[in-house]
Design a protein around this motif. Structure first.
Motif, mmCIF file in Angstrom:
data_model
loop_
_atom_site.group_PDB
_atom_site.id
_atom_site.type_symbol
_atom_site.label_atom_id
_atom_site.label_comp_id
_atom_site.label_asym_id
_atom_site.label_seq_id
_atom_site.Cartn_x
_atom_site.Cartn_y
_atom_site.Cartn_z
ATOM 1 N N ARG A 185 -43.280 -18.203 -38.032
ATOM 2 C CA ARG A 185 -44.390 -19.072 -38.427
ATOM 3 C C ARG A 185 -44.123 -20.467 -37.862
ATOM 4 O O ARG A 185 -43.013 -20.756 -37.394
ATOM 5 C CB ARG A 185 -44.548 -19.101 -39.943
ATOM 6 C CG ARG A 185 -43.298 -19.450 -40.718
ATOM 7 C CD ARG A 185 -43.471 -19.150 -42.195
ATOM 8 N NE ARG A 185 -42.249 -19.280 -42.956
ATOM 9 C CZ ARG A 185 -41.916 -20.314 -43.727
ATOM 10 N NH1 ARG A 185 -42.755 -21.359 -43.825
ATOM 11 N NH2 ARG A 185 -40.795 -20.329 -44.396
ATOM 12 N N PRO A 186 -45.119 -21.360 -37.883
ATOM 13 C CA PRO A 186 -44.938 -22.677 -37.260
ATOM 14 C C PRO A 186 -43.761 -23.468 -37.824
ATOM 15 O O PRO A 186 -43.134 -24.246 -37.105
ATOM 16 C CB PRO A 186 -46.273 -23.382 -37.541
ATOM 17 C CG PRO A 186 -47.266 -22.273 -37.647
ATOM 18 C CD PRO A 186 -46.521 -21.148 -38.303
ATOM 19 N N GLU A 187 -43.457 -23.280 -39.108
ATOM 20 C CA GLU A 187 -42.349 -24.012 -39.711
ATOM 21 C C GLU A 187 -41.006 -23.620 -39.101
ATOM 22 O O GLU A 187 -40.027 -24.376 -39.211
ATOM 23 C CB GLU A 187 -42.312 -23.761 -41.221
ATOM 24 C CG GLU A 187 -43.430 -24.441 -41.989
ATOM 25 C CD GLU A 187 -44.759 -23.720 -41.913
ATOM 26 O OE1 GLU A 187 -45.750 -24.214 -42.505
ATOM 27 O OE2 GLU A 187 -44.833 -22.639 -41.260
ATOM 28 N N ASN A 188 -40.925 -22.461 -38.464
ATOM 29 C CA ASN A 188 -39.670 -21.975 -37.902
ATOM 30 C C ASN A 188 -39.661 -22.007 -36.375
ATOM 31 O O ASN A 188 -38.848 -21.331 -35.742
ATOM 32 C CB ASN A 188 -39.382 -20.562 -38.401
ATOM 33 C CG ASN A 188 -39.082 -20.537 -39.885
ATOM 34 O OD1 ASN A 188 -38.590 -21.523 -40.432
ATOM 35 N ND2 ASN A 188 -39.389 -19.429 -40.543
ATOM 36 N N VAL A 189 -40.569 -22.769 -35.811
ATOM 37 C CA VAL A 189 -40.563 -23.056 -34.374
ATOM 38 C C VAL A 189 -40.269 -24.543 -34.223
ATOM 39 O O VAL A 189 -41.040 -25.384 -34.691
ATOM 40 C CB VAL A 189 -41.904 -22.681 -33.717
ATOM 41 C CG1 VAL A 189 -41.893 -23.056 -32.239
ATOM 42 C CG2 VAL A 189 -42.191 -21.189 -33.889
ATOM 43 N N MET A 190 -39.130 -24.856 -33.600
ATOM 44 C CA MET A 190 -38.638 -26.230 -33.580
ATOM 45 C C MET A 190 -38.786 -26.874 -32.204
ATOM 46 O O MET A 190 -38.565 -26.220 -31.186
ATOM 47 C CB MET A 190 -37.146 -26.263 -33.965
ATOM 48 C CG MET A 190 -36.760 -25.342 -35.094
ATOM 49 S SD MET A 190 -37.522 -25.836 -36.643
ATOM 50 C CE MET A 190 -36.823 -24.600 -37.756
ATOM 51 N N PHE A 191 -39.093 -28.157 -32.204
ATOM 52 C CA PHE A 191 -39.049 -28.928 -30.967
ATOM 53 C C PHE A 191 -37.604 -29.329 -30.680
ATOM 54 O O PHE A 191 -36.744 -29.328 -31.576
ATOM 55 C CB PHE A 191 -39.931 -30.173 -31.080
ATOM 56 C CG PHE A 191 -41.393 -29.873 -30.956
ATOM 57 C CD1 PHE A 191 -42.049 -30.039 -29.737
ATOM 58 C CD2 PHE A 191 -42.121 -29.411 -32.042
ATOM 59 C CE1 PHE A 191 -43.397 -29.756 -29.614
ATOM 60 C CE2 PHE A 191 -43.475 -29.122 -31.934
ATOM 61 C CZ PHE A 191 -44.113 -29.289 -30.713
ATOM 62 N N SER A 192 -37.324 -29.636 -29.431
ATOM 63 C CA SER A 192 -35.986 -30.077 -29.051
ATOM 64 C C SER A 192 -35.699 -31.444 -29.668
ATOM 65 O O SER A 192 -36.612 -32.230 -29.947
ATOM 66 C CB SER A 192 -35.857 -30.148 -27.532
ATOM 67 O OG SER A 192 -36.053 -28.878 -26.951
ATOM 68 N N TYR A 193 -34.414 -31.712 -29.862
ATOM 69 C CA TYR A 193 -34.032 -32.985 -30.499
ATOM 70 C C TYR A 193 -34.133 -34.141 -29.507
ATOM 71 O O TYR A 193 -33.759 -34.023 -28.337
ATOM 72 C CB TYR A 193 -32.616 -32.924 -31.042
ATOM 73 C CG TYR A 193 -32.162 -34.251 -31.615
ATOM 74 C CD1 TYR A 193 -32.616 -34.679 -32.860
ATOM 75 C CD2 TYR A 193 -31.334 -35.100 -30.877
ATOM 76 C CE1 TYR A 193 -32.251 -35.906 -33.379
ATOM 77 C CE2 TYR A 193 -30.955 -36.331 -31.389
ATOM 78 C CZ TYR A 193 -31.416 -36.728 -32.634
ATOM 79 O OH TYR A 193 -31.056 -37.954 -33.138
ATOM 80 N N SER A 195 -33.834 -38.679 -29.799
ATOM 81 C CA SER A 195 -33.742 -39.865 -30.654
ATOM 82 C C SER A 195 -34.935 -40.789 -30.468
ATOM 83 O O SER A 195 -35.112 -41.750 -31.216
ATOM 84 C CB SER A 195 -32.452 -40.629 -30.338
ATOM 85 O OG SER A 195 -32.431 -41.030 -28.976
ATOM 86 N N THR A 196 -35.792 -40.484 -29.464
ATOM 87 C CA THR A 196 -36.914 -41.382 -29.155
ATOM 88 C C THR A 196 -38.282 -40.764 -29.428
ATOM 89 O O THR A 196 -39.275 -41.478 -29.499
ATOM 90 C CB THR A 196 -36.854 -41.816 -27.684
ATOM 91 O OG1 THR A 196 -36.902 -40.654 -26.850
ATOM 92 C CG2 THR A 196 -35.572 -42.592 -27.401
ATOM 93 N N THR A 197 -38.355 -39.451 -29.547
ATOM 94 C CA THR A 197 -39.651 -38.806 -29.793
ATOM 95 C C THR A 197 -39.469 -37.646 -30.749
ATOM 96 O O THR A 197 -38.418 -36.995 -30.778
ATOM 97 C CB THR A 197 -40.295 -38.318 -28.481
ATOM 98 O OG1 THR A 197 -41.563 -37.718 -28.784
ATOM 99 C CG2 THR A 197 -39.422 -37.283 -27.784
ATOM 100 N N ASP A 198 -40.492 -37.392 -31.534
ATOM 101 C CA ASP A 198 -40.406 -36.311 -32.518
ATOM 102 C C ASP A 198 -40.652 -34.937 -31.922
ATOM 103 O O ASP A 198 -40.203 -33.930 -32.465
ATOM 104 C CB ASP A 198 -41.423 -36.549 -33.641
ATOM 105 C CG ASP A 198 -41.065 -37.746 -34.495
ATOM 106 O OD1 ASP A 198 -39.859 -38.048 -34.614
ATOM 107 O OD2 ASP A 198 -41.992 -38.375 -35.047
ATOM 108 N N PHE A 199 -41.413 -34.870 -30.822
ATOM 109 C CA PHE A 199 -41.887 -33.586 -30.311
ATOM 110 C C PHE A 199 -41.503 -33.430 -28.836
ATOM 111 O O PHE A 199 -42.343 -33.546 -27.942
ATOM 112 C CB PHE A 199 -43.394 -33.457 -30.491
ATOM 113 C CG PHE A 199 -43.844 -33.645 -31.914
ATOM 114 C CD1 PHE A 199 -43.471 -32.742 -32.893
ATOM 115 C CD2 PHE A 199 -44.630 -34.730 -32.278
ATOM 116 C CE1 PHE A 199 -43.889 -32.906 -34.212
ATOM 117 C CE2 PHE A 199 -45.053 -34.906 -33.586
ATOM 118 C CZ PHE A 199 -44.679 -33.985 -34.565
ATOM 119 N N LEU A 200 -40.247 -33.158 -28.607
ATOM 120 C CA LEU A 200 -39.752 -32.973 -27.250
ATOM 121 C C LEU A 200 -39.748 -31.485 -26.906
ATOM 122 O O LEU A 200 -39.221 -30.660 -27.662
ATOM 123 C CB LEU A 200 -38.335 -33.547 -27.115
ATOM 124 C CG LEU A 200 -37.674 -33.379 -25.730
ATOM 125 C CD1 LEU A 200 -38.411 -34.223 -24.689
ATOM 126 C CD2 LEU A 200 -36.191 -33.773 -25.798
#
Length: 616
Positions: A185-193, A195-200
């Motif tokens: 589900r969307p909650e378990n699909v993560m963007f890369s880390y 320090s400057t952006t939330d959605f890498l």
């Protein structure tokens, strides 16, 4: 690989827990920094084993379940899958839990602190068996990204495509390693880390707390825990224990729909139900994001498992590296033929063709493979125009096919008419059946036709090109004219013509008159001679027109042959009725004929092995 067994303090000697990130399946997650020198960022999940009221056997099963995340995922590396780095097993004491409770990152998080306080009370009775898993640190999740989008801006299309392909590749990687996620589900699909952006980008599939290994031999296991995962994304069959990777595929289809159309979270419960339980497929609108993505969403989310796509490998339109597309309907074929690229493969699977009006499709790209699986439903009243080069068309039933490009392969084709306009094309192992009195045409040069069965009553093949080769062709039920050659340097070998017992046609037949009209235009008034021979002797197997030259005909059997033009060569030809010679400088070697009509003014070179019953 089993997790290490160590103490809490020794395992965290090199780690500093800096931030509480939240709670996932069966665990509490922290942001950690590894070592003072490298300062590598990671995430640490702390999984407490619930011991309350459990027997020893039950407790061991609980430990096995909690360690499954590490055991299944250790060593698994993929850019779209969250990487597991390290794991340990220990018993948390009250002292250990107080260390966590006093972390700076928990002082302002009352909910997290209350959860730890509850564990402290539990540990005062007995130490708590605990797994600590260190994993790759990620950014925010897909749900947070979806909620941050206010409008479906076309500028987001490339980002959405990347997200979809990333999570598609990640989940497909898990399935290829016989791992079922069970909580996609969307909650378990993560963007890369970052320090400057939330959605890498790229995004990664994560939270493997409910993962389960599935059998290699089959994708369904009858011993799985029912009812796991979020109820909105849970496949209907997971209410029982007999389910498999198709449950993940169902969940993926719903997430694919959310991302493609940026569905609002407050709406999804209702429209998911309408799509799955009420079969309101019209809710899934087409999108230019991917070819046939609406059909993919519908196929992925079928309520019944047997109606659903069985493997993500079947969802070719989302895979940028996989260029095979399965098509079942006419509109989808039109769209794919317009946009296909060199190297693509198009599969017509149980294709539903047009039932009424004739439809024609154009393939313009080079190096495309098109073939058919299963049967064609409906009438075969459709045609294909291949304008590209080096394409392979296999195992397909057409009405008409026209090849305008070059170096194409047609194999195991069934049609009523073909037209080879381009050069260096090859047609093999195919059947041509005349339904409408039409005539196929080879107007290009250096084409090859091999192992064809041609069932023509009133049609035939007109060869106006040069340098073409006809090998092992078999005409059946010929009532009219088989092969008409007006070009030069063509080769006919192993050619057999079977005429009907009563081959003569009614001169007033419309197909016959239509063909004569065409012949008159292409044979420079030679049609009168053709009509005379046909009316007198019946079906004519091979005709070379006055404009033709240097044709080689060998190992051939037919009823009547009419030769005009210049410098044709006949070798080992058996003519059951009549051979008509006109033109100049022909060569006749080791042939047989019932009757010979020689109007070549003695310019034909006929060897001594020529056998004839009657000379006229």
């Amino acid at each position: 690989m089993e997790p290490e067994t160590t103490t809490f303090t020794s395992w965290f000697d090199h780690l500093s827990l800096e931030e509480f990130l939240g709670a996932g399946s069966y665990g509490h997650v922290f942001k950690a920094i590894s070592g003072a020198e490298s300062e590598r960022l990671s995430a640490v999940k702390v999984i407490f084993i619930d011991t309350f009221g459990k027997l020893t056997e039950e407790l061991e099963k609980e430990k096995e379940r909690a360690s499954r995340e590490y055991n299944l995922m250790t060593g698994k590396k993929h850019e779209n899958v969250l990487e597991i780095l390290k794991s340990t097993y220990t018993n948390f004491t009250v002292s250990d839990l107080n260390i966590i409770k006093n972390l700076d990152c928990l002082k302002e998080n009352k909910n997290a602190a209350n959860m730890i306080n509850f564990r402290i009370i539990e540990a005062s009775e007995n130490p708590i068996p605990t797994f600590c898993i260190q994993m790759e640190l990620c950014g925010k999740n897909l749900r947070q990204w979806l909620n941050a989008q206010s409008i479906n801006n076309p500028e987001l299309d490339q980002i959405k495509k990347t997200i979809i392909r990333n999570m598609f590749e990640g989940l497909k990687y898990l399935h290829s390693n016989n791992i079922m996620h069970r909580d996609f589900r969307p909650e378990n699909v993560m963007f890369s880390y970052s320090s400057t952006t939330d959605f890498l980008l790229p995004v990664k599939v994560g939270d493997f707390g409910l993962c389960r290994n599935v059998h290699r031999e089959q994708t369904v296991t009858g011993t799985l825990t029912p009812g796991l995962g979020h109820d909105l994304y849970r496949a209907p069959e997971t209410r029982g224990s007999n389910y498999g990777v198709q449950a993940d595929i169902f969940s993926f289809g719903l997430v694919l729909w959310e991302v493609t159309h940026l569905l609002r979270q407050r709406e999804i419960g209702k429209i998911f139900y309408q799509l799955v339980d009420e079969s309101k497929t019209n809710l899934v609108k087409p999108s230019t994001l991917f070819r046939n993505v609406n059909e993919s969403i519908i196929s992925l989310t079928r309520r019944r498992v047997q109606d659903r796509i069985k493997s993500l490998h079947e969802v070719e339109n989302l895979d940028e590296n996989h260029n095979q597309f399965t098509v079942k309907k006419r509109k989808a074929l039109v769209e794919i033929l317009k946009t296909c690229k060199p190297g693509d493969t198009i599969v017509l699977k149980d294709f539903v063709g047009t039932r009424y009006a004739y439809a024609e499709y154009e393939l313009c790209a080079d190096n495309v493979t098109l073939y058919q699986e299963g049967r064609v439903n409906g009438h075969h009243n459709w045609g294909l125009v291949v304008k590209g080069n080096s394409c392979a068309i296999k195992n397909i039933t057409f009405n008409k096919i026209k090849i305008e490009g070059s170096n194409n392969l047609l194999q195991d084709i069934n049609c009523s008419e073909f037209n080879l306009i381009g050069c260096n094309n090859k047609v093999s192992n195919s059947k041509v059946r005349d339904y409408f009195g039409v005539r196929s045409v080879v107007s290009g040069d250096s084409n090859s036709l091999e192992n064809l069965q041609i069932i023509y009553e009133s049609g035939g093949i007109l060869v106006s090109g040069s340098g073409n080769t006809f090998l092992s062709l078999k005409f059946k039920h010929l009532n009219n004219i088989g092969l008409i050659i007006s070009g030069s340097r063509n080769v006919v070998r192993d050619f057999k013509i079977e005429s009907r017992d009563n081959p003569r046609r009614d001169p007033n037949n419309s197909y016959y008159l239509k063909n004569l009209t065409k012949l008159h235009a292409i044979t420079e008034n030679y049609s009168d001679e053709i009509k005379r021979v046909y009316d007198t002797y019946g079906a004519i197997g091979i005709i070379t027109t006055p404009t033709s030259s240097e044709t080689v005909i060998s190992n051939t059997i037919c009823e009547n042959v009419l030769i005009s033009g210049m410098q044709h060569q006949l070798e080992s030809v058996i003519i059951n009725k009549t051979l008509h010679l006109e033109g100049e400088n022909h060569s006749i070697n080791s042939c047989k004929a019932h009757q010979l009509f020689d109007k070549s003014h003695s310019t034909a070179l006929i060897d001594s092995n020529f056998e004839i019953a009657e000379l006229n």
